[in-house]
Design a protein around this motif. Structure first.
Motif, mmCIF file in Angstrom:
data_model
loop_
_atom_site.group_PDB
_atom_site.id
_atom_site.type_symbol
_atom_site.label_atom_id
_atom_site.label_comp_id
_atom_site.label_asym_id
_atom_site.label_seq_id
_atom_site.Cartn_x
_atom_site.Cartn_y
_atom_site.Cartn_z
ATOM 1 N N HIS A 1 0.848 -1.193 -0.168
ATOM 2 C CA HIS A 1 0.044 -0.053 0.024
ATOM 3 C C HIS A 1 0.770 1.190 -0.027
ATOM 4 O O HIS A 1 2.047 1.143 0.252
ATOM 5 N N ASP A 2 0.424 2.306 -0.346
ATOM 6 C CA ASP A 2 0.979 3.596 -0.115
ATOM 7 C C ASP A 2 0.853 4.182 1.229
ATOM 8 O O ASP A 2 -0.136 3.860 1.829
ATOM 9 N N LEU A 3 1.785 5.013 1.638
ATOM 10 C CA LEU A 3 1.761 5.746 2.995
ATOM 11 C C LEU A 3 2.121 7.095 2.685
ATOM 12 O O LEU A 3 3.183 7.431 1.979
ATOM 13 N N GLY A 4 1.498 7.750 3.299
ATOM 14 C CA GLY A 4 1.634 9.233 3.214
ATOM 15 C C GLY A 4 1.545 10.133 4.451
ATOM 16 O O GLY A 4 1.225 9.701 5.685
ATOM 17 N N ASN A 5 1.528 11.492 4.601
ATOM 18 C CA ASN A 5 1.664 12.398 5.498
ATOM 19 C C ASN A 5 0.170 13.005 5.920
ATOM 20 O O ASN A 5 -0.315 13.704 4.695
ATOM 21 N N HIS A 6 -0.262 13.013 7.032
ATOM 22 C CA HIS A 6 -1.572 13.623 7.438
ATOM 23 C C HIS A 6 -1.628 14.436 8.554
ATOM 24 O O HIS A 6 -2.403 14.498 9.200
ATOM 25 N N THR A 7 -0.361 15.153 8.764
ATOM 26 C CA THR A 7 0.177 16.144 9.669
ATOM 27 C C THR A 7 0.390 15.493 10.882
ATOM 28 O O THR A 7 0.185 14.281 11.004
ATOM 29 N N TRP B 1 2.576 11.047 -0.380
ATOM 30 C CA TRP B 1 1.625 11.812 -0.348
ATOM 31 C C TRP B 1 1.531 12.986 0.829
ATOM 32 O O TRP B 1 1.774 12.447 1.771
ATOM 33 N N PHE B 2 0.959 13.758 0.803
ATOM 34 C CA PHE B 2 0.378 14.713 1.776
ATOM 35 C C PHE B 2 -0.941 14.892 1.558
ATOM 36 O O PHE B 2 -1.450 15.514 0.353
ATOM 37 N N ARG B 3 -1.638 15.006 2.755
ATOM 38 C CA ARG B 3 -3.302 15.463 2.647
ATOM 39 C C ARG B 3 -3.342 16.549 3.866
ATOM 40 O O ARG B 3 -2.915 15.805 5.054
ATOM 41 N N PRO B 4 -4.078 17.449 3.705
ATOM 42 C CA PRO B 4 -4.025 18.452 4.801
ATOM 43 C C PRO B 4 -5.034 17.830 6.119
ATOM 44 O O PRO B 4 -5.765 16.911 5.672
ATOM 45 N N SER B 5 -5.214 18.154 7.163
ATOM 46 C CA SER B 5 -5.584 17.595 8.274
ATOM 47 C C SER B 5 -7.172 18.499 8.300
ATOM 48 O O SER B 5 -6.935 19.735 8.259
ATOM 49 N N ARG B 6 -8.262 18.037 8.484
ATOM 50 C CA ARG B 6 -9.613 18.816 8.562
ATOM 51 C C ARG B 6 -9.865 19.498 7.609
ATOM 52 O O ARG B 6 -10.291 20.490 7.989
ATOM 53 N N ALA B 7 -9.687 19.233 6.396
ATOM 54 C CA ALA B 7 -9.905 19.710 4.958
ATOM 55 C C ALA B 7 -9.801 19.180 4.035
ATOM 56 O O ALA B 7 -9.077 18.167 4.052
ATOM 57 N N ALA B 8 -10.615 19.266 2.928
ATOM 58 C CA ALA B 8 -10.456 18.388 1.702
ATOM 59 C C ALA B 8 -9.402 19.048 0.948
ATOM 60 O O ALA B 8 -8.548 18.007 0.140
ATOM 61 N N ARG B 9 -9.231 20.327 0.997
ATOM 62 C CA ARG B 9 -8.011 21.075 0.087
ATOM 63 C C ARG B 9 -7.314 21.994 0.981
ATOM 64 O O ARG B 9 -7.801 22.247 1.922
#
Length: 257
Positions: free
Chosen positions: A124-130, A165-173
């Motif tokens: 699987h992929d592993l990324g950053n969610h803050t 990958w990076f995805r912001p926390s508590r926000a879609a964008r």
């Protein structure tokens, strides 16, 4: 009286030397008769570093879906909560031959560091969610940077890279500031989504299944969560229907490949 000649004396010396040599050789043998050699202990092989972020030429800085021309979708999970549900979801995905993307919260990795390798070893992929899963878009520049780099540092320590990958926390964008900070940390793209399962509202497994299957299509990136029983219960039905529709559940890296 027996006279010992010079020739006899030389013969005795040669035989004696041979016996000494043979005795020394025998003393250095293992019980099996093989010559014993000193052995070197080998350090266990270290896992290869995890894949890092990739720049996708021609793609926007924030990605909410992949190509609509290929029958593939990415199921992405916010990595937080009870590790038992994480393991259950990984197991369900793998039994169906699916691969997922996990955006891990840094403090969750602190509490359950073994899950980083478990995710990667499953393909699987592993990324950053803050780091703390707070409202990163509402933070000061210094605080937002610390949230992004804090999780990146934990991923690097555990896996050898800052994650795919990076995805912001508590926000879609991501806000423009958070987008820039993510790029400066090493993430060329921010991963968003176009299908929100709303599983974090605990609406029941059937509702999660209907929401995902009612909106998913070629190239979709679906937002789901670890830590919720509804998600575990819904995943087999979601994967079965995706397969029936001919939609392969792949990692986000595969989706954009």
């Amino acid at each position: 009286m027996v006279r010992v000649t010079t020739t006899d004396r030389r013969t005795v010396l040669r035989v004696s030397a041979g016996l000494v040599t043979a005795g020394a050789f025998t003393a250095g043998c293992a019980t099996s008769g093989a010559v014993a050699h000193p052995t070197r202990s080998r350090a266990p092989a270290r896992p290869s570093p995890a894949p890092g972020p990739r720049r996708l030429p021609g793609r926007p800085a924030q990605l909410d879906h992949g190509p609509r021309t290929h029958p593939r979708v990415a199921l992405t999970f916010h990595g937080n909560g009870d590790p038992a549900t994480a393991r259950a979801l990984l197991g369900e995905a793998e039994r169906a031959g699916a691969r997922i993307t996990v955006l891990a919260v840094g403090t969750w990795l602190d509490a359950h560091p073994e899950l980083a390798r478990r995710i990667l070893d499953g393909g699987h992929d592993l990324g950053n969610h803050t780091l703390h899963h707070l409202g990163v878009n509402d933070m000061s520049e210094a605080d937002a940077r610390a949230e992004i780099t804090g999780c990146a540092e934990r991923l690097r320590r555990l896996t050898g890279s800052i994650g795919s990958w990076f995805r912001p926390s508590r926000a879609a964008r991501a806000s423009p500031l958070v987008e820039r900070l993510a790029r400066e940390t090493g993430y060329p793209h921010v991963l968003s989504y176009d299908v929100d399962s709303l599983d974090f509202t605990s609406p029941g497994a059937p509702a999660v299944t209907r929401k995902v299957l009612g909106e998913v299509r070629n190239g979709s990136v679906v937002s789901l969560h670890f830590g919720y029983a509804d998600t575990v219960a819904a995943l087999p039905a979601v994967l079965e229907e995706l397969d029936r529709r001919g939609l392969a559940a792949v990692t986000t890296t595969e989706l954009f490949s």
